[in-house]
Design an enzyme around this catalytic site. Structure first.
Site, PDB file in Angstrom:
ATOM      1  N   ALA A 205       0.860  -1.201   0.000  1.00 50.08           N
ATOM      2  CA  ALA A 205       0.000   0.000   0.000  1.00 50.08           C
ATOM      3  C   ALA A 205       0.887   1.240   0.000  1.00 50.08           C
ATOM      4  O   ALA A 205       1.770   1.354   0.843  1.00 50.08           O
ATOM      5  CB  ALA A 205      -0.891   0.017   1.234  1.00 50.08           C
ATOM      6  N   HIS A 206       0.654   2.128  -0.950  1.00 46.93           N
ATOM      7  CA  HIS A 206       1.420   3.374  -0.946  1.00 46.93           C
ATOM      8  C   HIS A 206       0.703   4.562  -1.585  1.00 46.93           C
ATOM      9  O   HIS A 206       1.256   5.648  -1.636  1.00 46.93           O
ATOM     10  CB  HIS A 206       2.778   3.182  -1.635  1.00 46.93           C
ATOM     11  N   ARG A 207      -0.529   4.366  -2.088  1.00 43.50           N
ATOM     12  CA  ARG A 207      -1.218   5.498  -2.714  1.00 43.50           C
ATOM     13  C   ARG A 207      -1.602   6.535  -1.658  1.00 43.50           C
ATOM     14  O   ARG A 207      -2.189   6.171  -0.629  1.00 43.50           O
ATOM     15  CB  ARG A 207      -2.509   5.043  -3.391  1.00 43.50           C
ATOM     16  N   ARG A 240       6.682   5.764   2.142  1.00 42.02           N
ATOM     17  CA  ARG A 240       5.592   6.729   2.375  1.00 42.02           C
ATOM     18  C   ARG A 240       4.671   6.217   3.481  1.00 42.02           C
ATOM     19  O   ARG A 240       4.167   6.993   4.296  1.00 42.02           O
ATOM     20  CB  ARG A 240       4.779   6.932   1.088  1.00 42.02           C
ATOM     21  N   ASP A 284      -2.563  -1.599  -3.685  1.00 44.78           N
ATOM     22  CA  ASP A 284      -3.068  -0.450  -4.430  1.00 44.78           C
ATOM     23  C   ASP A 284      -2.055  -0.043  -5.505  1.00 44.78           C
ATOM     24  O   ASP A 284      -2.117   1.053  -6.050  1.00 44.78           O
ATOM     25  CB  ASP A 284      -3.391   0.732  -3.496  1.00 44.78           C
TER      26      ASP A 284
END
Ligand code: UD1
Ligand code: UDP
Length: 364
Positions: A205-207, A240, A284
């Protein structure tokens, strides 16, 4: 021989540029100038990909680092302009949709250098995504548009791009996957981590829309806890996401959970091995939707839309709203083998970069 400047900045770029760099070199028709902008710079987000994917050291490292969208984009532009002025490439090639892509595209075109966009035409139609802006702006000024799936061609034609500038070449990310698949399998990374084939969940997950909104990240963490009731969860954490997760109470619960393995980002070969053997991938990511489709592995993409519709229409990918119970239920279905059959999309055959090298050399 044409001098081709190949630009890479962020993790997914390295995997795509590795395929193109190799094909251009093998073709004997290009002299490569490999430029790393430095958008991603941690060893586990950058160096490891150069090493594992057999890429030469970059000819230039611009060291732009992190920052706001404007400052990062501007730094790439000011750093790369003198490189182009000095080395005078015959063509500049950019991939994907990151800030380094659009910054390079703008700079190259204003110097009147022919510009190639690989992975052109993808659209989520969600302009709140920075990548959508980067894709649209890059495509609008590119001279050659190489698309990875039929939707790309359709969108570019609808935006008024001339048909003779659009080439359905296939997916260069899958070129790297096919080239390194045996090496990836040989890492036996799942066994090294005590995981059984088909019996664990792999997560990324990084969005910003997911991880920069604390309430949403908390729901995602809850989904992982529910998945972990069924099988081990392995979650390599993007930088992030790392800081955001640490500051949430539920993040601490994740860290303490016996069946949730949180790790730093994992090398390409080891990560691909984990993808090949996972019961389900929950992500994502853009690239991971494609790789799971090419591997015929079940994938849930926790997003309301995708710019890669072929992975849903033909592949093993499904889109899902951020709903912890629904994600847990998808986990149950995947472990039970109740997943749709996928097929590998057209021209995702490991030879897209060769097609691009041949076409481009004939048309420059
Ligand atoms: C970028 C891309 C995104 C892509 C993703 C792939 C843009 C707008 N976004 O997002 O499209 O899906 O890469 O992974 O270009 N950081 C580190 N070490 C690094 C790199 C980043 O600690 O090596 C941290 C920094 O705090 C930085 C943050 O991660 O501020 C975000 O990095 P950035 O490159 O701006 O965006 P990504 O979220 O990585
Ligand atoms: N990847 C990796 N190690 C990890 C996570 C991802 O090697 O720990 C690879 C993954 O296989 C894919 C690429 O990184 O090829 C995708 O990058 P990311 O998800 O960061 O970017 P996106 O594709 O969403 O732009």
């Amino acid at each position: 021989m044409f001098k081709a400047a190949l630009i890479a900045g962020a993790r997914p770029n390295f995997i795509k540029i590795a395929a193109l760099e190799y094909a251009f070199r093998q073709s004997g028709r290009f002299e490569n100038l490999l430029i790393h902008t430095g958008q991603h710079y941690d060893a586990k987000m950058s160096d490891i990909f150069f090493r594992q994917l057999g890429m030469p050291e970059p000819d230039m490292y611009l060291g732009v680092g992190s920052g706001s969208h404007a400052s990062q984009t501007a730094r790439v532009m000011t750093e790369i302009e003198p490189v182009f002025q000095e080395h005078k490439p015959d063509v500049v090639l950019v991939v994907g949709d990151v800030n380094s892509t659009v910054a390079t595209a703008l700079t190259a075109k204003k110097l009147h250098i022919p510009l190639v966009h690989v992975e052109a035409g993808l659209r989520s139609f969600d302009r709140s995504m920075p990548e959508e802006i980067n894709r649209m702006a890059t495509d609008a000024i590119s001279d050659w548009l190489y698309v990875s799936e039929p939707s790309g061609e359709k969108h570019l034609l609808a935006e008024g791009q001339p048909r003779d500038r659009i080439v359905f070449a296939g997916n260069v990310m899958i070129d790297s996957l096919r080239r390194f698949e045996d090496q990836a399998r040989a890492t036996a990374e799942h066994e090294k981590r005590g995981l059984t084939a088909g019996g664990y969940f792999l997560i990324t997950a990084h969005r910003p829309a997911m991880v920069d909104v604390p309430d949403r990240l908390a729901i995602f963490a809850d989904a992982l806890i529910r998945l972990a009731d069924q099988a081990p969860v392995i979650f390599p954490i993007h930088p992030r996401t790392a800081a955001r997760l640490e500051s949430l109470p539920i993040g601490k619960q994740l860290m303490a959970h016996d069946h949730i393995h949180l790790t730093e980002p994992i090398g390409y070969l080891e990560f691909m091995c984990l993808m090949m053997h996972a019961g389900l991938v929950v992500t994502d990511s853009g690239g991971i939707q494609e790789e799971t489709t090419a591997l015929l592995q079940p994938c849930v993409t926790v997003r309301p839309n995708t710019e890669r519709p072929v992975t849903v229409d033909e592949g093993t990918n499904i889109l899902m709203e951020l709903d912890a119970a629904a994600i847990a239920e998808a986990g149950r279905q995947a472990l039970a083998g109740e997943w749709k059959e996928g097929r590998i999309p057209e021209k995702w055959d490991g030879h897209a970069s060769e097609r691009i090298a041949a076409h481009l050399a004939d048309h420059l």
